[in-house]
Write a protein that holds these residues in place. Structure first.
Motif, PDB file in Angstrom:
ATOM      1  N   ARG A   1      -3.949   0.450  -2.546  1.00  0.00           N
ATOM      2  CA  ARG A   1      -3.186  -0.745  -2.887  1.00  0.00           C
ATOM      3  C   ARG A   1      -2.410  -0.457  -4.155  1.00  0.00           C
ATOM      4  O   ARG A   1      -2.960  -0.020  -5.162  1.00  0.00           O
ATOM      5  CB  ARG A   1      -4.108  -1.936  -3.098  1.00  0.00           C
ATOM      6  CG  ARG A   1      -4.393  -2.645  -1.800  1.00  0.00           C
ATOM      7  CD  ARG A   1      -5.169  -3.897  -1.936  1.00  0.00           C
ATOM      8  NE  ARG A   1      -4.681  -4.817  -2.948  1.00  0.00           N
ATOM      9  CZ  ARG A   1      -5.187  -6.032  -3.128  1.00  0.00           C
ATOM     10  NH1 ARG A   1      -6.164  -6.457  -2.344  1.00  0.00           N
ATOM     11  NH2 ARG A   1      -4.728  -6.818  -4.064  1.00  0.00           N
TER      12      ARG A   1
ATOM     13  N   TYR B   1       0.859  -1.180   0.000  1.00  0.00           N
ATOM     14  CA  TYR B   1       0.000   0.000   0.000  1.00  0.00           C
ATOM     15  C   TYR B   1       0.893   1.227   0.000  1.00  0.00           C
ATOM     16  O   TYR B   1       1.997   1.199   0.540  1.00  0.00           O
ATOM     17  CB  TYR B   1      -0.871   0.057   1.264  1.00  0.00           C
ATOM     18  CG  TYR B   1      -1.875  -1.053   1.372  1.00  0.00           C
ATOM     19  CD1 TYR B   1      -3.189  -0.860   0.964  1.00  0.00           C
ATOM     20  CD2 TYR B   1      -1.526  -2.295   1.889  1.00  0.00           C
ATOM     21  CE1 TYR B   1      -4.130  -1.873   1.058  1.00  0.00           C
ATOM     22  CE2 TYR B   1      -2.448  -3.317   1.990  1.00  0.00           C
ATOM     23  CZ  TYR B   1      -3.745  -3.108   1.578  1.00  0.00           C
ATOM     24  OH  TYR B   1      -4.661  -4.110   1.668  1.00  0.00           O
TER      25      TYR B   1
ATOM     26  N   ASN C   1      -4.920   5.531   1.984  1.00  0.00           N
ATOM     27  CA  ASN C   1      -4.024   4.531   1.428  1.00  0.00           C
ATOM     28  C   ASN C   1      -4.643   3.863   0.212  1.00  0.00           C
ATOM     29  O   ASN C   1      -5.857   3.768   0.087  1.00  0.00           O
ATOM     30  CB  ASN C   1      -3.614   3.469   2.438  1.00  0.00           C
ATOM     31  CG  ASN C   1      -4.559   3.303   3.581  1.00  0.00           C
ATOM     32  OD1 ASN C   1      -4.445   4.029   4.533  1.00  0.00           O
ATOM     33  ND2 ASN C   1      -5.486   2.383   3.491  1.00  0.00           N
TER      34      ASN C   1
END
Length: 185
Positions: free
Chosen positions: A63, A48, A61
């Motif tokens: 991925r 992340y 955040n």
């Protein structure tokens, strides 16, 4: 991402999630995100990037494997006290499965049976105020998210939300919606 952080630049990317047909669907109406990368984090077998979101004035955040058209932006990275004092360990303590949500100070009522898991999650320095009945109240900061509710549910009656009342009610609604979905035909 590392090049952008090293050169103190923002990153630009599009982001997708999968739909019910397992097809990638671009988020944010397919617009390009332009964000300040703060930290790369490895959690639950995924990388992340924690970013500073200027629009919301907070961390979020993404991925890395769901980012497309990723590149270093020509825009300089944002600099502020929150970024300068960012502590990835503390951030990971309050996020669950790296899901974003509103940061909320919550008091949890915890039985002795669940206290080890609380310490594993929030650290040995977590405050525990004994209630005199085999439970204690533990004030912690968490992200209000479905993954927090899922984490909480795995403890059953051993961990419950004392306050704030609004979060307690949201959790009850979350649980009720699950029960209702099992009663539908």
């Amino acid at each position: 991402i590392q090049r952008a952080m090293d050169s103190k630049r923002k990153i630009e990317f599009k982001y997708f999630k999968y739909d019910e047909h397992k097809e990638p669907v671009l988020q944010y109406d397919g617009k390009v995100y332009v964000e300040t990368p703060v930290q790369l984090v490895y959690m639950d077998d995924c990388y992340y990037v924690v970013i500073w979101d200027d629009r919301h004035g907070d961390f979020a955040n993404f991925r890395v494997d769901r980012m497309v058209n990723l590149r270093v932006s020509s825009q300089p990275a944002t600099h502020n006290d929150e970024i300068a004092n960012f502590d990835v360990g503390k951030y990971q303590q309050r996020t669950f499965g790296m899901f974003n949500g509103e940061s909320v100070m919550v008091t949890l009522r915890v039985t002795s049976r669940a206290m080890s898991a609380i310490i594993d999650r929030f650290g040995k320095d977590v405050v525990a105020i004994p209630n005199g009945d085999g439970t204690c109240n533990v004030p912690v900061t968490v992200m209000d998210s479905p993954t927090f509710y899922g984490w909480l549910a795995m403890f059953g009656k051993d961990v419950s939300i004392v306050s704030p009342a609004s979060l307690r009610e949201s959790y009850v609604e979350f649980l009720q919606s699950i029960v209702d979905s099992y009663r539908e035909k």
